[in-house]
Design an enzyme around this catalytic site. Sequence first.
Site, PDB file in Angstrom:
ATOM      1  N   CYS A   1      10.741 -57.216  -0.623  1.00  0.00           N
ATOM      2  CA  CYS A   1       9.823 -56.595  -0.067  1.00  0.00           C
ATOM      3  C   CYS A   1       9.446 -56.834   1.248  1.00  0.00           C
ATOM      4  O   CYS A   1       9.015 -55.883   2.023  1.00  0.00           O
ATOM      5  CB  CYS A   1       8.342 -56.889  -1.021  1.00  0.00           C
ATOM      6  SG  CYS A   1       8.446 -57.327  -2.880  1.00  0.00           S
ATOM      7  N   ASP A   2       9.477 -57.959   1.580  1.00  0.00           N
ATOM      8  CA  ASP A   2       9.238 -58.445   3.111  1.00  0.00           C
ATOM      9  C   ASP A   2      10.180 -58.755   3.901  1.00  0.00           C
ATOM     10  O   ASP A   2      10.041 -58.943   5.285  1.00  0.00           O
ATOM     11  CB  ASP A   2       8.426 -59.552   2.939  1.00  0.00           C
ATOM     12  CG  ASP A   2       7.025 -59.233   2.219  1.00  0.00           C
ATOM     13  OD1 ASP A   2       6.529 -57.929   2.151  1.00  0.00           O
ATOM     14  OD2 ASP A   2       6.345 -60.174   1.615  1.00  0.00           O
TER      15      ASP A   2
ATOM     16  N   CYS B   1       8.761 -62.582  -2.128  1.00  0.00           N
ATOM     17  CA  CYS B   1       9.572 -61.374  -2.268  1.00  0.00           C
ATOM     18  C   CYS B   1      10.464 -60.915  -1.247  1.00  0.00           C
ATOM     19  O   CYS B   1       9.811 -60.075  -0.395  1.00  0.00           O
ATOM     20  CB  CYS B   1       8.686 -60.294  -2.748  1.00  0.00           C
ATOM     21  SG  CYS B   1       9.516 -58.966  -3.263  1.00  0.00           S
TER      22      CYS B   1
END
Length: 301
Positions: free
Chosen positions: A133-134, A130
């Site tokens: 997200c990261d 992701c």
Amino acid sequence: MYDILIVGGGTAGLTAAIYARRAGKSVLVLEGTAFGGQITSSHLVENYPALPAVSGLEYAQALAGQAKALGAETKFGKVTAAEETPEGFKVTAGKKEYEGRALILCTGASHRKLGLPNEEALTGRGVSYCAVCDGAFFKDKDTAVVGGGDSALQSALFLSNVCRKVTLIHRRDAFRAQEAAVKAVEGRENIELVMDSQVTALHGESALTGVTVTGKDGTERELAVSGLFVEVGQAPDNGAFAHLAALDEGGYFKAGEDCLTGTGGVFAAGDCRSKALRQLTTAAADGSVAATAACGWLDKR
Ligand code: NAP
């Protein structure tokens, strides 16, 4: 007989439980793996409104705790069968059967993996599924993305704003992503395209240090990257419910923003339904929409 059976205890399912309990309905949430769902494996969540930094596990525990404190029942059990009954619906999890007047399907989807030996050990240590997200953890670093669909190209574009350089590795010579995304990727100076190639090895002990990329012609190339974003599609697991809620060609429930499946009393929420953006925020939104719709449906009966 519960008012509402919820299959899946991720963000969508637990949010649905919160809304349904607050509307006075009895609720059972069945979860096969871990309450909280996919996010339990994210070490840090930084994109959930009003929670600037929270671990996936902390978030999941708070969410499950909130649902339970409101009186939602929760049980472990992977639901493998479901059927319509004169009173509502019956589901089977292991050797047990549960009945409810309405059914909310929140079965999620899991990211497909590359299947490399140390992929699991390096997940959260450089290997990610992701970029949204990261990606921020790789500011000014060199990273790579695997895949040729919209997710891979959107991830490469997102990362190119954060990282020093992004290498996009695709196994064919043509992308399946939308033309606009392909053009945008081609126009970014810090995205290198490596076509007709696969990631065949991951390097690093405690954290990713690089990958081996093997071309169709057999040539090998070592790429020093601290982040590898695997975007090779997602896999829902909705077959057991296909007779109650139609599936699209990808196996996701055909349900729109209203979470209606076309079968009265059956709702689909979160990553398991057809949608453009699979995030905690959209799963929570779905959970509240599906529960409110289910409560309305029950009140009209
Ligand atoms: P996808 O369209 O299924 O693409 C998966 C990609 O991964 C394909 O290019 C595939 O290669 C490659 N792949 C699959 N298995 C692989 C493996 N083992 N090793 C290496 N490569 C592998 O998945 P997605 O990109 O996640 O998109 C899913 C759906 O969501 C699509 O309908 C997409 O349009 C939609 N979506 C839309 C947006 C948007 O902005 N509108 C954003 C994200 C997703 P091949 O091409 O060779 O099969």
